[in-house]
Design an enzyme around this catalytic site. Structure first.
Site: not given
Ligand code: PLP
Length: 420
Positions: A274-275, A374, A239, A277, A345-346, A313
């Site tokens: 869990e990075p 993403y 996140g 982005r 076409c949107e 996005r």
């Molecule tokens: N972990 C979980 C469970 C997620 O759903 C997400 C994405 O929303 C992430 C990790 C990765 O998030 P980010 O890409 O924002 O670091």
């Protein structure tokens, strides 16, 4: 920091000219810098140095095999949310013991596959899911390692659609109900409680919600320990936001890690992070060509060959992506104000409204910056536009890491019924 910069007036990815790649690959395409991926992962490792941490790259941000392979070669694990992502992570070389499986809707087949492979952890999001996993593991004489994802009821995330930690969101187990679920899990033969998990949203550009969430997790862990439940891991999710060049700063990885040192580390646990982005976002760009420079009575449009199906996005979240010409702007040239749009076409196929840009003409190349996360992951074939290629650069070398499918390949998956 990233490795996209102008050299002699032409935008390069590391030492490779995007113009040269475009002339061979055709547009549009995604281009990733391998060095940037490695540097971002190392920045995480350095920020967490001295802590017992597993960096589980969130595959959903960019599931390309080569991207995962680069990160795995740096020692990253993987956070996956489907059997497909699990298979990708394994195929890219992530050891099963570094894989955590998140997501609210794991199927029985996905659970069985993950058990067979011997993953590190299942992040459990509900009582019924816990029962299902217990049954499947129990029937195999196995014990599934679990953490329960706590929903802390905290709003966070760069957009309403990417906030996941409010009480009304579908994710996780209400933090007020977690204790009873853990007590139930402790009596199950098919699961083994390992930890607590949390993930409150994406593109979080302020540390305050992280602090609030981590404090709640710490309280839950203390309560569980009082109940005699051993918690040896805390998965703090992903996140961490990044800067898209829209003038808003993102938190520094070091400050984020300092918060974790302050609140989580004293609990004496292994930390899983869990990075997604923050690792891949800046490491990728979307290269596109101007099809038309179109003007009507009210506006001027730059019509590109990339559309919302390639990079959704802006249309989905109103997100900002900086756009720049591949041939550097001539100093002193006055900008024009344009709407940057795609060919789909949107009416929502708009990348930017009223953006001041150097004059660009049909045939010119441009890039959307910070498109590594993403971007390709959310692409579709809407309007029967084939998925676009992905390219990885290492120094002056580059390789196609996902091919543009041919029309024949696309329709080969659509057999006609024999009565037609
Ligand atoms: N972990 C979980 C469970 C997620 O759903 C997400 C994405 O929303 C992430 C990790 C990765 O998030 P980010 O890409 O924002 O670091």
């Amino acid at each position: 920091m990233h490795r996209f910069a102008y050299r002699n007036g032409v935008l390069h990815a590391e030492d490779a000219s995007l113009e040269a790649i475009a002339s061979e690959v055709g547009t549009p395409f995604y281009c990733y810098s391998e060095a940037t991926l490695r540097e971002h992962l190392r920045a995480f490792e350095e920020a967490f140095a001295g802590l017992d941490v597993l960096i589980a790259y969130s595959v959903k941000a960019n599931p390309n095999l080569a991207v995962i392979r680069v990160l795995a070669s740096e020692g990253a694990g993987a956070d996956v949310v489907s059997g497909g992502e699990l298979r990708r992570a394994l195929a890219a070389g992530v050891p099963a013991q570094k894989i955590v499986f998140s997501g609210v809707g794991k199927t029985r087949e996905e659970m069985a596959l993950a058990l067979e492979e011997g993953i590190y952890q299942f992040n459990i999001e509900s009582g019924p899911e816990l029962d299902t996993l217990n049954e499947i593991a129990g029937s195999r004489g196995a014990r599934a390692p679990i953490a329960v994802r706590i929903n802390p009821d905290i709003a966070a995330g760069g957009h309403e659609k990417i906030s996941t930690g409010r009480a009304a969101d579908k994710f996780g187990v209400a933090w007020t109900r977690a204790r009873e679920l853990y007590v139930r899990a402790a009596r199950m033969a098919g699961v083994e409680i390992k930890g607590v998990d949390i993930h409150i949203g994406s593109q979080i550009s302020d540390l305050a919600p992280f602090r609030a969430a981590f404090e709640k997790v710490a309280d839950v862990v203390k309560d569980l320990r009082t109940d005699g439940i051993s918690i040896e891991r805390i998965d703090i999710g992903g996140g961490l936001g990044i800067s898209y060049g829209e003038g808003r700063d993102a938190p520094l990885t070091d400050d984020y890690a300092a918060l974790i040192r302050e609140i989580i580390a004293p609990l004496g646990v292994k930390i899983v992070v869990e990075p997604g982005r923050a690792i891949v976002g800046e490491a990728g760009v979307l290269v596109t060509r101007v099809l038309y420079d179109k003007e009507n009575e009210w506006r001027r449009f730059l019509v590109l060959d990339a559309g919302m199906n390639d990079l959704i996005r802006p249309a989905l979240y109103g997100s900002f992506h900086a756009f720049a010409p591949v041939r550097g702007p001539i100093d002193g040239a006055s900008p024009v104000v344009v709407d940057i749009v795609g060919p789909v076409c949107e009416s929502s196929d708009v990348f930017a409204k009223e953006r001041a840009l150097p004059v660009m003409r049909a045939g010119d190349l441009g890039v959307f910056m910070t498109a590594g996360a993403y971007g390709a992951a959310l692409a579709s074939q809407y309007n029967s536009r084939p998925l676009i290629p992905e390219v990885m650069v290492r120094g002056g070398r580059w390789a196609i890491i996902r091919k543009r499918p041919t029309f024949e390949q696309t329709i080969a998956a659509e057999p006609l019924p024999d009565w037609l």
